[in-house]
Design an enzyme around this catalytic site. Structure first.
Site, mmCIF file in Angstrom:
data_model
loop_
_atom_site.group_PDB
_atom_site.id
_atom_site.type_symbol
_atom_site.label_atom_id
_atom_site.label_comp_id
_atom_site.label_asym_id
_atom_site.label_seq_id
_atom_site.Cartn_x
_atom_site.Cartn_y
_atom_site.Cartn_z
ATOM 1 N N THR A 1 6.941 29.555 34.848
ATOM 2 C CA THR A 1 8.093 30.455 34.696
ATOM 3 C C THR A 1 9.118 30.109 35.780
ATOM 4 O OG1 THR A 1 7.298 32.130 36.249
ATOM 5 C CG2 THR A 1 6.568 32.359 33.959
ATOM 6 N N LYS B 1 1.474 41.448 47.164
ATOM 7 C CA LYS B 1 0.557 41.630 46.031
ATOM 8 C C LYS B 1 -0.750 42.292 46.496
ATOM 9 C CE LYS B 1 3.094 39.879 42.731
ATOM 10 N NZ LYS B 1 3.601 40.718 41.622
ATOM 11 N N ASP C 1 16.306 48.438 37.893
ATOM 12 C CA ASP C 1 16.221 47.568 39.076
ATOM 13 C C ASP C 1 15.275 48.257 40.052
ATOM 14 O OD1 ASP C 1 16.568 46.358 41.603
ATOM 15 O OD2 ASP C 1 18.609 45.765 41.100
ATOM 16 N N TYR D 1 4.804 36.927 49.896
ATOM 17 C CA TYR D 1 4.450 37.169 48.488
ATOM 18 C C TYR D 1 3.009 37.672 48.386
ATOM 19 C CZ TYR D 1 3.653 36.200 43.519
ATOM 20 O OH TYR D 1 3.343 36.310 42.173
ATOM 21 N N ASN E 1 5.584 44.709 36.018
ATOM 22 C CA ASN E 1 5.557 43.244 35.988
ATOM 23 C C ASN E 1 6.595 42.608 36.912
ATOM 24 O OD1 ASN E 1 5.258 40.462 34.513
ATOM 25 N ND2 ASN E 1 7.424 41.008 34.314
HETATM 26 P P1 NAP Z 1 9.963 35.486 36.362
HETATM 27 O O1 NAP Z 1 10.046 34.646 35.139
HETATM 28 O O2 NAP Z 1 10.740 35.086 37.570
HETATM 29 O O3 NAP Z 1 10.311 36.980 35.941
HETATM 30 C C1 NAP Z 1 10.414 37.972 36.916
HETATM 31 C C2 NAP Z 1 11.078 39.169 36.275
HETATM 32 O O4 NAP Z 1 11.193 40.193 37.286
HETATM 33 C C3 NAP Z 1 12.497 38.886 35.792
HETATM 34 O O5 NAP Z 1 12.737 39.618 34.615
HETATM 35 C C4 NAP Z 1 13.342 39.410 36.929
HETATM 36 O O6 NAP Z 1 14.663 39.768 36.549
HETATM 37 C C5 NAP Z 1 12.538 40.629 37.296
HETATM 38 N N1 NAP Z 1 12.937 41.198 38.583
HETATM 39 C C6 NAP Z 1 12.993 40.593 39.781
HETATM 40 N N2 NAP Z 1 13.438 41.451 40.712
HETATM 41 C C7 NAP Z 1 13.678 42.630 40.077
HETATM 42 C C8 NAP Z 1 14.145 43.887 40.475
HETATM 43 N N3 NAP Z 1 14.519 44.142 41.743
HETATM 44 N N4 NAP Z 1 14.251 44.861 39.551
HETATM 45 C C9 NAP Z 1 13.890 44.639 38.272
HETATM 46 N N5 NAP Z 1 13.464 43.451 37.817
HETATM 47 C C10 NAP Z 1 13.349 42.461 38.720
HETATM 48 O O7 NAP Z 1 8.459 35.595 36.872
HETATM 49 P P2 NAP Z 1 7.049 35.655 36.120
HETATM 50 O O8 NAP Z 1 6.294 34.446 36.514
HETATM 51 O O9 NAP Z 1 7.228 35.991 34.688
HETATM 52 O O10 NAP Z 1 6.370 36.857 36.905
HETATM 53 C C11 NAP Z 1 5.973 38.065 36.294
HETATM 54 C C12 NAP Z 1 4.920 38.712 37.168
HETATM 55 O O11 NAP Z 1 3.750 37.872 37.203
HETATM 56 C C13 NAP Z 1 5.327 38.900 38.620
HETATM 57 O O12 NAP Z 1 4.815 40.121 39.102
HETATM 58 C C14 NAP Z 1 4.649 37.753 39.335
HETATM 59 O O13 NAP Z 1 4.444 38.019 40.711
HETATM 60 C C15 NAP Z 1 3.360 37.681 38.559
HETATM 61 N N6 NAP Z 1 2.649 36.412 38.651
HETATM 62 C C16 NAP Z 1 3.201 35.279 38.190
HETATM 63 C C17 NAP Z 1 2.481 34.095 38.292
HETATM 64 C C18 NAP Z 1 3.048 32.801 37.781
HETATM 65 O O14 NAP Z 1 2.399 31.746 38.014
HETATM 66 N N7 NAP Z 1 4.200 32.791 37.112
HETATM 67 C C19 NAP Z 1 1.200 34.079 38.846
HETATM 68 C C20 NAP Z 1 0.663 35.268 39.319
HETATM 69 C C21 NAP Z 1 1.397 36.427 39.228
HETATM 70 P P3 NAP Z 1 15.912 38.721 36.661
HETATM 71 O O15 NAP Z 1 15.832 37.855 35.433
HETATM 72 O O16 NAP Z 1 17.091 39.610 36.701
HETATM 73 O O17 NAP Z 1 15.697 37.935 37.920
#
Ligand code: NAP
Length: 251
Positions: free
Chosen positions: A209, A178, A69, A174, A96
């Site tokens: 996601t 970043k 975490d 957010y 990530n």
């Molecule tokens: P996601 O499906 O919401 O996954 C986020 C992950 O981070 C989950 O496994 C979550 O765990 C974990 N997490 C959150 N808080 C945490 C903490 N305090 N300690 C450890 N783990 C934690 O999001 P995603 O879209 O795959 O995002 C992955 C990365 O890509 C992020 O950095 C996001 O900012 C970046 N990103 C995403 C997008 C997009 O369009 N999706 C675009 C640009 C950048 P839980 O399951 O326990 O919540």
């Protein structure tokens, strides 16, 4: 020796992906596993982490859940001790894990202050804590790679362009978290410039996601392309850069 083996030992390379139980982190783990790496899948809920790792193991990949975490320094340090004891080094770190601001986030005039603090605590301070805990292990790798999963929303240059496709998305908490993560990439790459460790920021692109209630227009397979490419960079690859799947992005 293949690119996926540790240069010194010839053993499989070890990767840690934070927030790997779902979304882009899960797909990055799958792709690194398919590339022959041993993948440690960080999860704050170990039950979810175990389920995710078991899914990859069923496909024949070497994947293991690890409690992590970002807001719990004790768990971050415990994860580093576990990796040190079991593997003695870390070759790839994909930072990530992140949280979105949700309804409390917004433009500067209204972004909720608690939301801004929470977002920085996880997305920036948490990622920095993981890097600080893992760096001694990454220094023991013959070819360390650190990937900070950022976002185009963290680009100051793109934010300053009113014609940019995502210009209307002014989510201060957010985006600023970043942008701070990008600063970490630039400064860490400079600090490690005399080593073989490469540090880069990745923008996965707008990916469906839980983070965006699956409104993203890309699949997680597409979202994983840039982080995976940076995690598997060859020795002559870049460091201190910001990339999406198409190439270089402006800071
Ligand atoms: P996601 O499906 O919401 O996954 C986020 C992950 O981070 C989950 O496994 C979550 O765990 C974990 N997490 C959150 N808080 C945490 C903490 N305090 N300690 C450890 N783990 C934690 O999001 P995603 O879209 O795959 O995002 C992955 C990365 O890509 C992020 O950095 C996001 O900012 C970046 N990103 C995403 C997008 C997009 O369009 N999706 C675009 C640009 C950048 P839980 O399951 O326990 O919540």
């Amino acid at each position: 020796m293949t690119a996926n083996e540790n240069r010194e030992s010839g053993e499989p390379r070890i990767a840690l992906v934070t927030g790997a139980n779902k979304g882009i982190g899960f797909e990055v783990s799958r792709r690194l596993g398919q590339a022959g790496l041993t993948v440690l899948m960080g999860a704050r809920d170990m039950a979810l982490g175990e389920t995710a790792a078991a899914r990859l193991r069923r496909d024949g990949l070497d994947a293991h859940a690890i409690a992590l975490d970002l807001t719990r320094i004790d768990l971050v340090q415990a994860a580093a001790r576990t990796i040190a004891a079991e593997f003695g080094r870390l070759d790839v770190l994909v930072n990530n894990a992140a949280i979105p601001g949700g309804a409390a986030d917004g433009p500067p005039s209204t972004a909720d202050l608690d939301s801004v603090r929470r977002m920085f605590e996880t997305n920036f301070v948490g990622s920095l804590a993981v890097i600080q805990a893992m760096l001694p292990l990454i220094r023991k790798s013959g070819a360390g790679r650190i990937v900070n999963v950022s976002s185009g929303l963290g680009s100051l240059t793109l934010n300053a362009d009113p014609t940019w496709r995502f210009a209307p998305y002014k989510l201060l908490a957010y985006s600023a978290s970043k942008a701070a993560l990008n600063m970490l990439t630039v400064q860490l790459a400079y600090e490690l410039r005399e080593t073989s460790i490469k540090v880069n920021s990745a923008d996965p692109g707008f990916t469906a996601t839980d983070l965006n209630q699956h409104r993203g227009t890309q699949t997680i397979e597409e979202g994983a392309v840039a982080p995976v490419r940076l995690a598997l960079l060859p020795a002559d690859g870049p460091t201190g850069g910001f990339f999406d799947s198409a190439g270089s992005l402006p800071w």
